[in-house]
Design a protein around this motif. Structure first.
Motif, PDB file in Angstrom:
ATOM      1  N   ALA A 319      13.364 -20.646 -17.172  1.00 28.33           N
ATOM      2  CA  ALA A 319      13.303 -19.477 -18.056  1.00 28.33           C
ATOM      3  C   ALA A 319      14.485 -19.452 -19.020  1.00 28.33           C
ATOM      4  CB  ALA A 319      13.276 -18.196 -17.222  1.00 28.33           C
ATOM      5  N   GLU A 320      15.642 -19.880 -18.561  1.00 31.53           N
ATOM      6  CA  GLU A 320      16.855 -19.818 -19.381  1.00 31.53           C
ATOM      7  C   GLU A 320      16.981 -20.983 -20.348  1.00 31.53           C
ATOM      8  OE1 GLU A 320      20.228 -19.325 -16.857  1.00 31.53           O
ATOM      9  OE2 GLU A 320      19.627 -17.334 -16.156  1.00 31.53           O
ATOM     10  N   THR A 321      16.439 -22.144 -20.004  1.00 27.53           N
ATOM     11  CA  THR A 321      16.631 -23.332 -20.855  1.00 27.53           C
ATOM     12  C   THR A 321      15.326 -23.861 -21.451  1.00 27.53           C
ATOM     13  OG1 THR A 321      16.408 -24.931 -19.032  1.00 27.53           O
ATOM     14  CG2 THR A 321      18.604 -24.006 -19.433  1.00 27.53           C
ATOM     15  N   GLY A 322      14.200 -23.448 -20.904  1.00 28.04           N
ATOM     16  CA  GLY A 322      12.922 -23.914 -21.419  1.00 28.04           C
ATOM     17  C   GLY A 322      12.529 -25.304 -20.967  1.00 28.04           C
ATOM     18  N   ARG A 323      13.284 -25.865 -20.024  1.00 27.49           N
ATOM     19  CA  ARG A 323      12.970 -27.203 -19.527  1.00 27.49           C
ATOM     20  C   ARG A 323      13.743 -27.495 -18.246  1.00 27.49           C
ATOM     21  NH1 ARG A 323      14.021 -30.944 -23.973  1.00 27.49           N
ATOM     22  NH2 ARG A 323      13.815 -32.617 -22.413  1.00 27.49           N
ATOM     23  N   ILE A 324      13.217 -28.420 -17.441  1.00 31.14           N
ATOM     24  CA  ILE A 324      13.963 -28.980 -16.305  1.00 31.14           C
ATOM     25  C   ILE A 324      13.722 -30.487 -16.340  1.00 31.14           C
ATOM     26  CG2 ILE A 324      14.199 -29.142 -13.800  1.00 31.14           C
ATOM     27  CD1 ILE A 324      13.362 -26.240 -13.588  1.00 31.14           C
ATOM     28  N   TYR A 368       7.446 -28.714 -13.478  1.00 26.35           N
ATOM     29  CA  TYR A 368       8.514 -28.802 -14.478  1.00 26.35           C
ATOM     30  C   TYR A 368       8.779 -30.253 -14.875  1.00 26.35           C
ATOM     31  CZ  TYR A 368       9.312 -24.090 -12.641  1.00 26.35           C
ATOM     32  OH  TYR A 368       9.159 -22.783 -12.229  1.00 26.35           O
ATOM     33  N   LEU A 369       8.817 -31.127 -13.884  1.00 28.69           N
ATOM     34  CA  LEU A 369       9.105 -32.533 -14.163  1.00 28.69           C
ATOM     35  C   LEU A 369       7.936 -33.224 -14.859  1.00 28.69           C
ATOM     36  CD1 LEU A 369      10.942 -33.508 -10.839  1.00 28.69           C
ATOM     37  CD2 LEU A 369      11.943 -32.942 -13.063  1.00 28.69           C
ATOM     38  N   GLU A 371       6.136 -31.814 -17.072  1.00 30.93           N
ATOM     39  CA  GLU A 371       6.253 -31.399 -18.478  1.00 30.93           C
ATOM     40  C   GLU A 371       7.337 -32.182 -19.206  1.00 30.93           C
ATOM     41  OE1 GLU A 371       7.972 -27.443 -20.560  1.00 30.93           O
ATOM     42  OE2 GLU A 371       6.180 -27.097 -19.337  1.00 30.93           O
ATOM     43  N   SER A 372       8.455 -32.436 -18.517  1.00 33.57           N
ATOM     44  CA  SER A 372       9.588 -33.120 -19.167  1.00 33.57           C
ATOM     45  C   SER A 372       9.574 -34.621 -18.977  1.00 33.57           C
ATOM     46  CB  SER A 372      10.906 -32.559 -18.609  1.00 33.57           C
ATOM     47  OG  SER A 372      11.043 -32.893 -17.223  1.00 33.57           O
ATOM     48  N   LYS A 373       8.639 -35.140 -18.150  1.00 34.29           N
ATOM     49  CA  LYS A 373       8.638 -36.562 -17.766  1.00 34.29           C
ATOM     50  C   LYS A 373       9.993 -36.909 -17.144  1.00 34.29           C
ATOM     51  CE  LYS A 373       4.611 -36.836 -19.730  1.00 34.29           C
ATOM     52  NZ  LYS A 373       3.388 -36.739 -18.900  1.00 34.29           N
ATOM     53  N   GLY A 374      10.405 -36.042 -16.224  1.00 32.83           N
ATOM     54  CA  GLY A 374      11.735 -36.162 -15.635  1.00 32.83           C
ATOM     55  C   GLY A 374      11.774 -36.913 -14.329  1.00 32.83           C
ATOM     56  N   GLN A 375      12.811 -36.622 -13.538  1.00 31.63           N
ATOM     57  CA  GLN A 375      13.036 -37.377 -12.302  1.00 31.63           C
ATOM     58  C   GLN A 375      13.488 -36.482 -11.160  1.00 31.63           C
ATOM     59  OE1 GLN A 375      15.884 -41.016 -10.570  1.00 31.63           O
ATOM     60  NE2 GLN A 375      15.538 -40.841 -12.762  1.00 31.63           N
ATOM     61  N   LEU A 376      12.995 -36.816  -9.971  1.00 35.27           N
ATOM     62  CA  LEU A 376      13.449 -36.204  -8.726  1.00 35.27           C
ATOM     63  C   LEU A 376      14.308 -37.232  -8.005  1.00 35.27           C
ATOM     64  CD1 LEU A 376      13.316 -34.021  -6.433  1.00 35.27           C
ATOM     65  CD2 LEU A 376      11.256 -35.207  -5.616  1.00 35.27           C
ATOM     66  N   LEU A 377      15.504 -36.818  -7.588  1.00 34.49           N
ATOM     67  CA  LEU A 377      16.421 -37.737  -6.910  1.00 34.49           C
ATOM     68  C   LEU A 377      16.735 -37.209  -5.519  1.00 34.49           C
ATOM     69  CD1 LEU A 377      18.044 -40.353  -7.309  1.00 34.49           C
ATOM     70  CD2 LEU A 377      19.969 -38.951  -8.072  1.00 34.49           C
ATOM     71  N   LEU A 378      16.431 -38.031  -4.510  1.00 31.30           N
ATOM     72  CA  LEU A 378      16.666 -37.683  -3.113  1.00 31.30           C
ATOM     73  C   LEU A 378      17.755 -38.587  -2.527  1.00 31.30           C
ATOM     74  CD1 LEU A 378      12.913 -37.346  -2.059  1.00 31.30           C
ATOM     75  CD2 LEU A 378      14.480 -35.501  -2.736  1.00 31.30           C
ATOM     76  N   TYR A 379      18.149 -38.307  -1.293  1.00 31.63           N
ATOM     77  CA  TYR A 379      19.231 -39.069  -0.649  1.00 31.63           C
ATOM     78  C   TYR A 379      18.846 -39.457   0.768  1.00 31.63           C
ATOM     79  CZ  TYR A 379      22.120 -38.113  -4.624  1.00 31.63           C
ATOM     80  OH  TYR A 379      22.598 -38.106  -5.906  1.00 31.63           O
ATOM     81  N   THR A 380      19.198 -40.695   1.117  1.00 28.47           N
ATOM     82  CA  THR A 380      18.969 -41.185   2.466  1.00 28.47           C
ATOM     83  C   THR A 380      20.288 -41.671   3.052  1.00 28.47           C
ATOM     84  OG1 THR A 380      17.591 -42.646   3.826  1.00 28.47           O
ATOM     85  CG2 THR A 380      18.364 -43.547   1.739  1.00 28.47           C
ATOM     86  N   SER A 381      20.211 -42.442   4.107  1.00 30.66           N
ATOM     87  CA  SER A 381      21.391 -42.981   4.779  1.00 30.66           C
ATOM     88  C   SER A 381      21.053 -44.374   5.268  1.00 30.66           C
ATOM     89  CB  SER A 381      21.759 -42.086   5.968  1.00 30.66           C
ATOM     90  OG  SER A 381      22.412 -42.824   6.974  1.00 30.66           O
ATOM     91  N   SER A 382      22.070 -45.224   5.434  1.00 31.22           N
ATOM     92  CA  SER A 382      21.806 -46.577   5.919  1.00 31.22           C
ATOM     93  C   SER A 382      21.155 -46.566   7.294  1.00 31.22           C
ATOM     94  CB  SER A 382      23.099 -47.401   5.972  1.00 31.22           C
ATOM     95  OG  SER A 382      24.016 -46.831   6.892  1.00 31.22           O
ATOM     96  N   SER A 383      21.211 -45.423   7.996  1.00 28.81           N
ATOM     97  CA  SER A 383      20.584 -45.330   9.316  1.00 28.81           C
ATOM     98  C   SER A 383      19.069 -45.188   9.219  1.00 28.81           C
ATOM     99  CB  SER A 383      21.161 -44.160  10.110  1.00 28.81           C
ATOM    100  OG  SER A 383      20.846 -42.936   9.480  1.00 28.81           O
ATOM    101  N   ASP A 415       1.777 -39.108 -14.036  1.00 26.85           N
ATOM    102  CA  ASP A 415       2.315 -37.929 -14.719  1.00 26.85           C
ATOM    103  C   ASP A 415       3.647 -38.218 -15.399  1.00 26.85           C
ATOM    104  OD1 ASP A 415       0.253 -36.033 -13.777  1.00 26.85           O
ATOM    105  OD2 ASP A 415       1.121 -36.448 -11.811  1.00 26.85           O
ATOM    106  N   GLY A 416       4.111 -39.468 -15.276  1.00 27.75           N
ATOM    107  CA  GLY A 416       5.369 -39.846 -15.916  1.00 27.75           C
ATOM    108  C   GLY A 416       6.603 -39.362 -15.200  1.00 27.75           C
ATOM    109  N   ILE A 417       6.466 -38.931 -13.940  1.00 29.11           N
ATOM    110  CA  ILE A 417       7.618 -38.457 -13.162  1.00 29.11           C
ATOM    111  C   ILE A 417       8.194 -39.621 -12.363  1.00 29.11           C
ATOM    112  CG2 ILE A 417       8.453 -36.823 -11.434  1.00 29.11           C
ATOM    113  CD1 ILE A 417       5.996 -35.100 -12.009  1.00 29.11           C
ATOM    114  N   ARG A 418       9.499 -39.797 -12.448  1.00 25.99           N
ATOM    115  CA  ARG A 418      10.178 -40.831 -11.673  1.00 25.99           C
ATOM    116  C   ARG A 418      10.775 -40.201 -10.409  1.00 25.99           C
ATOM    117  NH1 ARG A 418      11.891 -40.739 -16.505  1.00 25.99           N
ATOM    118  NH2 ARG A 418      14.096 -40.353 -16.055  1.00 25.99           N
ATOM    119  N   VAL A 419      10.724 -40.942  -9.312  1.00 32.78           N
ATOM    120  CA  VAL A 419      11.285 -40.467  -8.043  1.00 32.78           C
ATOM    121  C   VAL A 419      12.094 -41.602  -7.437  1.00 32.78           C
ATOM    122  CG1 VAL A 419      10.806 -39.382  -5.817  1.00 32.78           C
ATOM    123  CG2 VAL A 419       9.184 -39.085  -7.706  1.00 32.78           C
TER     124      VAL A 419
END
Length: 499
Positions: A319-324, A368-369, A371-383, A415-419
């Motif tokens: 709402a504040e920036t018009g994009r994510i 949101y992603l 619409e922007s063709k954006g990216q979701l970034l997650l985190y794992t562990s060597s375990s 959808d052009g979303i990178r993960v």
């Protein structure tokens, strides 16, 4: 004055004529999905991304040319110039490729050609480059690795079965792989001579040159163990697991101006942004002009395990920036202890924060992603590669992040979303200090280094990858094979502690 000699074009010929019968499939095995993509797509990706390859021709099993054309179009492979129907035999398929390669060549013009099995999807760029380089000096090149097994020669004696007749010296034995590389004029001449042999039959192209052009030396380039051929049912399982374990080296860092150009006006939402890696990512992105929403329990009162609060945070940012453009989740809890002695509240917390929260964040971020063709970034562990005692909750939820990344990258590709997923080695964060106390200086990766790599990944075109971040990573930017070596290093790291 010396005259400059133009380097010959180098064409990769992907031999994809197999039917998949030995794997027990109703479709060709090169169309089977491994790690979210068809086997042949993995193979084509490696050649597409190798600078020493100019163009690619695919020889596909009869009736399946349209399937490959769809894969090529969807993946955007620019180097694939033709998809041709293969023959009924390996010989006939190669002859069709040679004929196609000769079209349009000027008198006396030659080119380099690499024949590669489509069902060897784990080929490294290093092997390709070595083959092309060897063609500067040799007319024929094979790829092979030493045989770790003793090879025996047998003979069958009626109903008594097989008996050993010879055990060759293992030190001289090699296991042949592909690609096999040639000057086009050489392999074409070999097949022309072979055509005069009524008993001609070959399973590979180097054997044709060896038999029918005995004066042409065949140079051997070192292959690697990962360059396996998907032939038997068990190979499908092994290849899939190798892809799951494969880590990608972090993309090269951009210059300061490039960061500003790529991040100015962009919106970054970070869950787990109160401290540690998340906080550092936010500060970095903000310094380059991005609008950052760093959310956390201790700073903004955002609880990632509460879907309504996740939805509200994303809605406010939009709402504040018009994009994510980028959504990052570094939130997590590390609880150590024997499962049988763990209370229900602790189990529930680990599942909600480490697993259900990323799932909810992904679901809420999708619109949101997209619409922007954006990216979701997650985190794992060597375990994530193998759990260990007293880390059952942490290791299993971190393994889930890798599977979630790979599944969503495939599901959202259209959808052009990178993960992607970051796999840092042991990192100095408040969460780790709380679990392990103070550790020797210099033994841990800094959260700032992980944040910098995270930013590089966000700005890259990567998707579906596990990206290793290590204190000293000499393989950065190397071939895919290095990813398997890094995964092995991660396995060894777990003897000392969890990243």
């Amino acid at each position: 004055m010396s005259q400059h000699i133009a380097k010959p074009r180098t064409t990769a010929v992907i031999l994809a004529g197999g039917t998949g019968q030995r794997v027990g499939l109703s479709i060709p095995k090169q169309l089977l999905k491994i790690a979210g993509k068809a086997v042949i797509e993995h193979t084509l990706t490696t050649f597409e991304n190798t600078d020493s390859i100019d163009d690619i021709i695919v020889l596909m099993a009869p009736g399946y040319v349209p399937d490959v054309e769809k894969i090529v179009a969807k993946a955007g492979f620019r180097k694939v110039t033709r998809v041709i129907e293969g023959g009924s035999t390996r010989n006939e398929t190669t002859e069709r490729a040679i004929s196609a390669l000769g079209e349009g060549l000027a008198e006396g013009e030659d080119r380099n050609v690499l024949f590669h099995d489509a069902v060897r999807p784990l080929l490294s760029r290093r092997v390709i480059d070595d083959c092309v380089a060897a063609l500067d000096r040799y007319q024929a090149v094979d790829v092979a690795i030493p045989s770790a097994d003793t090879i025996i020669v047998t003979r069958t004696h009626g109903e008594d079965g097989e008996f050993i007749t010879e055990i060759p010296d293992r030190s001289r034995l090699r296991r042949g792989q592909t690609p096999q590389a040639f000057k086009l004029s050489t392999v074409r001449r070999a097949y022309e001579v072979a055509a005069g042999d009524p008993n001609f039959q070959a399973t590979d192209d180097c054997s044709v040159v060896l038999k029918y052009l005995p004066d042409v030396p065949i140079h051997v380039v070192a292959g690697d163990e990962y360059n396996m051929k998907v032939t038997q049912p068990v190979d499908v399982f092994i290849a899939d697991k190798l892809f799951q374990l494969a880590s990608t080296a972090a993309p090269e860092q951009n210059g300061e101006e490039a960061y500003r150009e790529l991040l100015t006006g962009r919106t970054v939402v970070i869950f787990g942004g109160s401290y540690g890696i998340g906080k550092d990512i936010g500060e970095l992105a903000e310094s380059y002009g991005a609008k950052v929403y760093a959310l956390g329990r201790s700073t903004t009162g955002t609880h990632v395990e509460n879907p309504e609060e996740v939805d509200d945070a994303l809605s406010k940012a939009y709402a504040e920036t018009g994009r994510i453009d980028y959504v990052v989740n570094t939130a997590g809890v590390l609880r150590i202890g024997k499962l049988a002695e763990t209370d229900n509240a602790t189990i529930e917390e680990a599942l909600k924060v480490n697993y259900l929260a990323p799932v909810q964040i992904a679901r809420s971020s999708y619109k949101y992603l997209a619409e922007s063709k954006g990216q979701l970034l997650l985190y794992t562990s060597s375990s994530y590669t193998r759990g260990r005692a007293e880390y059952s909750l942490y290791s299993s939820t971190k393994a889930a992040m890798v599977n979630l990344t790979q599944a969503l990258s495939d599901e959202w590709a259209g959808d052009g979303i990178r993960v992607n997923c970051i796999n840092p080695e042991r990192t100095a964060t408040p969460m780790r200090t709380k679990a392990f106390g103070q550790e020797p200086a210099g033994s841990l990766l800094s959260s700032e280094a992980v944040a910098r790599t995270s930013l590089d990944v966000l700005l890259s075109e990567l998707t579906g990858h596990v990206i290793d971040v290590r204190q000293q990573d000499p393989t950065a930017g190397a071939s895919q094979a290095s990813g398997f070596e890094q995964a092995l290093a991660g396995v060894l790291d777990r003897q000392d502690g969890v990243a």
